[in-house]
Design a protein around this motif. Sequence first.
Motif, PDB file in Angstrom:
ATOM      1  N   PRO A  78       0.815  -1.216   0.000  1.00 16.31           N
ATOM      2  CA  PRO A  78       0.000   0.000   0.000  1.00 16.31           C
ATOM      3  C   PRO A  78       0.846   1.263   0.000  1.00 16.31           C
ATOM      4  N   ASN A  79       2.063   1.172   0.550  1.00 18.26           N
ATOM      5  CA  ASN A  79       2.997   2.310   0.593  1.00 18.26           C
ATOM      6  C   ASN A  79       4.418   1.803   0.323  1.00 18.26           C
ATOM      7  N   ASN A  80       5.310   2.736   0.011  1.00 16.10           N
ATOM      8  CA  ASN A  80       6.720   2.409  -0.222  1.00 16.10           C
ATOM      9  C   ASN A  80       6.903   1.287  -1.250  1.00 16.10           C
ATOM     10  N   LYS A  81       6.177   1.372  -2.335  1.00 19.81           N
ATOM     11  CA  LYS A  81       6.196   0.307  -3.340  1.00 19.81           C
ATOM     12  C   LYS A  81       7.591   0.068  -3.914  1.00 19.81           C
ATOM     13  N   GLU A  82       8.318   1.144  -4.183  1.00 18.28           N
ATOM     14  CA  GLU A  82       9.643   1.014  -4.786  1.00 18.28           C
ATOM     15  C   GLU A  82      10.643   0.360  -3.835  1.00 18.28           C
ATOM     16  N   LYS A  83      10.447   0.570  -2.531  1.00 18.11           N
ATOM     17  CA  LYS A  83      11.323  -0.057  -1.547  1.00 18.11           C
ATOM     18  C   LYS A  83      10.990  -1.531  -1.360  1.00 18.11           C
ATOM     19  N   TRP A  84       9.699  -1.824  -1.296  1.00 20.04           N
ATOM     20  CA  TRP A  84       9.287  -3.210  -1.046  1.00 20.04           C
ATOM     21  C   TRP A  84       9.629  -4.141  -2.205  1.00 20.04           C
ATOM     22  N   LYS A  85       9.759  -3.597  -3.406  1.00 26.29           N
ATOM     23  CA  LYS A  85      10.041  -4.479  -4.541  1.00 26.29           C
ATOM     24  C   LYS A  85      11.381  -5.199  -4.381  1.00 26.29           C
ATOM     25  N   PHE A  86      12.314  -4.582  -3.622  1.00 28.33           N
ATOM     26  CA  PHE A  86      13.616  -5.210  -3.434  1.00 28.33           C
ATOM     27  C   PHE A  86      13.520  -6.509  -2.629  1.00 28.33           C
ATOM     28  N   ALA A  87      12.445  -6.663  -1.850  1.00 31.30           N
ATOM     29  CA  ALA A  87      12.248  -7.909  -1.105  1.00 31.30           C
ATOM     30  C   ALA A  87      12.081  -9.090  -2.055  1.00 31.30           C
ATOM     31  N   GLY A  88      11.549  -8.818  -3.229  1.00 31.34           N
ATOM     32  CA  GLY A  88      11.331  -9.884  -4.199  1.00 31.34           C
ATOM     33  C   GLY A  88      12.599 -10.441  -4.792  1.00 31.34           C
ATOM     34  N   PHE A  89      13.696  -9.697  -4.667  1.00 29.69           N
ATOM     35  CA  PHE A  89      14.957 -10.157  -5.248  1.00 29.69           C
ATOM     36  C   PHE A  89      15.608 -11.276  -4.434  1.00 29.69           C
ATOM     37  N   THR A  90      14.973 -11.679  -3.339  1.00 28.82           N
ATOM     38  CA  THR A  90      15.450 -12.876  -2.632  1.00 28.82           C
ATOM     39  C   THR A  90      15.302 -14.110  -3.510  1.00 28.82           C
ATOM     40  N   MET A  91      14.571 -13.985  -4.623  1.00 30.52           N
ATOM     41  CA  MET A  91      14.451 -15.092  -5.569  1.00 30.52           C
ATOM     42  C   MET A  91      15.799 -15.430  -6.205  1.00 30.52           C
ATOM     43  N   VAL A  92      16.785 -14.541  -6.065  1.00 34.69           N
ATOM     44  CA  VAL A  92      18.138 -14.843  -6.537  1.00 34.69           C
ATOM     45  C   VAL A  92      18.661 -16.107  -5.877  1.00 34.69           C
ATOM     46  N   SER A  93      18.195 -16.381  -4.651  1.00 36.65           N
ATOM     47  CA  SER A  93      18.613 -17.597  -3.946  1.00 36.65           C
ATOM     48  C   SER A  93      18.292 -18.846  -4.749  1.00 36.65           C
ATOM     49  N   GLY A  94      17.171 -18.816  -5.460  1.00 36.54           N
ATOM     50  CA  GLY A  94      16.802 -19.962  -6.287  1.00 36.54           C
ATOM     51  C   GLY A  94      17.807 -20.208  -7.391  1.00 36.54           C
ATOM     52  N   ILE A  95      18.335 -19.135  -7.978  1.00 32.43           N
ATOM     53  CA  ILE A  95      19.345 -19.266  -9.021  1.00 32.43           C
ATOM     54  C   ILE A  95      20.636 -19.826  -8.443  1.00 32.43           C
ATOM     55  N   LEU A  96      21.005 -19.369  -7.244  1.00 29.62           N
ATOM     56  CA  LEU A  96      22.221 -19.878  -6.602  1.00 29.62           C
ATOM     57  C   LEU A  96      22.073 -21.364  -6.281  1.00 29.62           C
ATOM     58  N   VAL A  97      20.916 -21.739  -5.738  1.00 29.01           N
ATOM     59  CA  VAL A  97      20.661 -23.148  -5.435  1.00 29.01           C
ATOM     60  C   VAL A  97      20.719 -23.982  -6.712  1.00 29.01           C
ATOM     61  N   LEU A  98      20.077 -23.476  -7.763  1.00 20.93           N
ATOM     62  CA  LEU A  98      20.038 -24.212  -9.026  1.00 20.93           C
ATOM     63  C   LEU A  98      21.438 -24.481  -9.563  1.00 20.93           C
ATOM     64  N   SER A  99      22.349 -23.529  -9.391  1.00 24.81           N
ATOM     65  CA  SER A  99      23.695 -23.645  -9.945  1.00 24.81           C
ATOM     66  C   SER A  99      24.436 -24.860  -9.407  1.00 24.81           C
ATOM     67  N   PHE A 100      24.344 -25.107  -8.086  1.00 23.11           N
ATOM     68  CA  PHE A 100      25.033 -26.287  -7.555  1.00 23.11           C
ATOM     69  C   PHE A 100      24.133 -27.524  -7.559  1.00 23.11           C
ATOM     70  N   TYR A 101      22.816 -27.306  -7.584  1.00 24.05           N
ATOM     71  CA  TYR A 101      21.868 -28.417  -7.620  1.00 24.05           C
ATOM     72  C   TYR A 101      21.990 -29.191  -8.930  1.00 24.05           C
ATOM     73  N   LEU A 102      22.192 -28.460 -10.031  1.00 25.75           N
ATOM     74  CA  LEU A 102      22.340 -29.124 -11.325  1.00 25.75           C
ATOM     75  C   LEU A 102      23.635 -29.918 -11.409  1.00 25.75           C
ATOM     76  N   VAL A 103      24.638 -29.514 -10.635  1.00 25.33           N
ATOM     77  CA  VAL A 103      25.875 -30.294 -10.561  1.00 25.33           C
ATOM     78  C   VAL A 103      25.584 -31.657  -9.954  1.00 25.33           C
TER      79      VAL A 103
END
Length: 446
Positions: A78-103
């Motif tokens: 409802p407020n601080n939309k531009e700030k809260w969007k950075f919380a969504g970048f925790t999805m980077v963890s999925g990319i990190l996991v995938l990198s060694f998971y595929l190994v």
Amino acid sequence: MREEFSKIGFILSVVGGAVGLGNAWKFPTLVGMNGGFAFVLLYLLITITIGFAIFLAEIYMGKSSKKDPVNAYKTLAPNNKEKWKFAGFTMVSGILVLSFYLVILGWVIRYIFISLFALPKDIDSARAMFEGFVGSDLLGSIFFFFIAFILTILVVSKGVKSGIEKLNVYAMPTLFILLVLMLLYSVSFDGFKEAFKFLFYADFSKLSVDSLLTALGLSFFTLCLGVGCILTYAASLGDNVNPVTSSFYIVLINIAIGLMMGLIVFTFVFEYSGDPTQQGVGLVFFSLITLFAKLGIVGNILSFLFFLSLFFAGITSAISMIEPFTFYLINEYKFSRKKALCYLGCFVFILGSLCIMSLNLNFSQALNFGGKSFFDILDFASSNVGLPVGAILSAIFVGFVIPKEKVKGFFMPFMKKEIIFEIWYFMLKFVAPIAILIIAINQILS
């Protein structure tokens, strides 16, 4: 327009994301070491309270926004939309996991082929073969990693209906059938009784504070929380799907598969006097494969089926890790799905190759930092930092930032009784964040 999952497609896709390689060597071992069925009951209790709290919060964010993690926060705040969007970048963890998971998935694919030939007869031979492959055969390791990588990218490139849902609709039932066949065969061994007792005998005396923390962590990770997977899949959830009952089925299937794998693995461990407390690489690639070797041609067949089932469990988890960031690039930059996967694929391939090199004897010293390999660092950063932070942020966002009446209006048609909603909402706001914080601190300090 975003494609929508069918009801069964959504359930099987989320189960596919949750059921991974850890079900073969982590879940059953932790059950056996922490009081057997007493631990299962504890895990169930925590999952339907704390785990569900976060799970349903991510469902709400995805279904309400129809967006990727970054834009879900931005749209719903409802407020601080531009700030809260950075919380969504925790999805980077999925990319990190995938990198060694595929190994690791590459190792599984290699052992599918190894199962067709002579298997190592003892632990030392099995260890030497595995360590030779990982520590010396750089090209071989990259080749099998590349196979896992290409298959994952290929599935996700097909989209939600033709790729992700289609794979899971076929892969998960196939996995279940393979496990049932191996389980039925396992019943004929004397070791099955010991395995059953090991997993299902409720010894409450073995439960401790450590057991509680372990169950919290296991629930958190087996529900695939904190990487944006549930949120992203929920963005494609049709109106005909009840997210509450679907979540219940997802947890039951996940537990059932973990216990089935446990019975199969420990039947052979007990049958041939193996070490039931061993887990991870040692359990699967050292102990189990030598136990299969003792059964002759039948052992080759069982080994093939076992590693094939691990492949299905692994590939369904892999696609769930890359989809959130793919969906973000499509939404934010209007990339085609294939273009988004090209960018992400290059990043994953480079990180995965560095993981492989960090385990190789010729490059390990250059890719070792503070006593940890690059592989271990990615594992630690994603599992112990990224995932907990992602889960805590989603709990705080839905519990404290989104107006309660909006959340209540979404869930009441599914929960029916207000008291159920109030209990869930209390767990989300006050219990879940504290519990996750305790897990994260315990894992970082241990």
